[in-house]
Write a protein that holds these residues in place. Structure first.
Motif: not given
Length: 145
Positions: A50-59, A67-70, A73-85
Motif C-alpha cells: 500500500c502507498k502508506l506502507l513503509n517498505c523497509e519497516t512495515c510501518a 482510512k481517510q487517505i486509503v 483500507c480495512v480497519i481490523l476489528t473483532p467484529d469483521n475478522l471472521a469475514d476477512l479470509k
C-alpha cells in the motif's frame, strides 16, 4: 503493563486498545496489495505494498489517518475478522480468533520487537510501493509469503 499471555486469557473483544494493537506482529502482509480471482474467489498476495506502507519497516506512514487517505483500507476489528479470509495464516488476530497460539517468533512471545523481521516473517525490504508499480503489472508481482 500487559498481563503475560493475555491473548490466551481474553477474547479479542475483551482486549484493551494496547493489548489489541500489540497483537500486530508488524509483518506487513495485510498491507500488500492482493488480487482476487473473480471466478474462484482465490486471493493472491503480491509483493507490492500500500502507498502508506513503509517498505523497509512495515510501518504505516499515517496509521491514524489511513482510512481517510486509503478509503479501501480495512480497519481490523473483532467484529469483521471472521469475514476477512484473506488475512495471512500467520496473523496473530486470525490465530487468536481461531483459538491457536502465537508462533515463537511473534514479539509478544519472543520478547524481541524485531523478531518478526529477523525470523523472515515480515515483508520488510522485500516489497515495492504501489506508487512504483502500475496496476496492469500487479499480476506479475504475485508471490507467496
Amino acid at each position: 503493563m500487559q498481563d503475560a499471555s493475555f491473548w490466551k486469557q481474553k477474547q479479542l473483544n475483551e482486549m484493551s486498545t494496547q493489548e489489541w494493537e500489540s497483537l500486530c506482529d508488524g509483518c506487513g502482509k495485510c498491507c500488500v496489495l492482493k488480487l482476487e480471482d473473480i471466478d474462484t474467489g482465490d486471493v493472491y498476495y503480491t509483493d507490492v505494498g500500500c502507498k502508506l506502507l513503509n517498505c523497509e519497516t512495515c510501518a504505516c506512514k499515517d496509521y491514524g489517518n489511513r482510512k481517510q487517505i486509503v478509503p479501501d483500507c480495512v480497519i481490523l476489528t473483532p467484529d469483521n475478522l471472521a469475514d476477512l479470509k484473506w488475512m495471512p495464516k500467520t496473523c496473530a488476530y486470525r490465530l487468536v480468533h481461531e483459538h491457536q497460539d502465537l508462533p515463537a517468533w511473534h514479539p509478544l512471545v519472543s520478547g524481541d520487537k524485531n523478531s518478526t523481521r529477523t525470523s523472515g516473517n515480515a515483508v520488510a525490504g522485500r516489497i515495492f510501493t504501489e506508487k512504483d508499480v502500475p496496476e496492469s503489472e500487479l499480476p506479475n508481482h504475485i508471490t507467496e509469503w
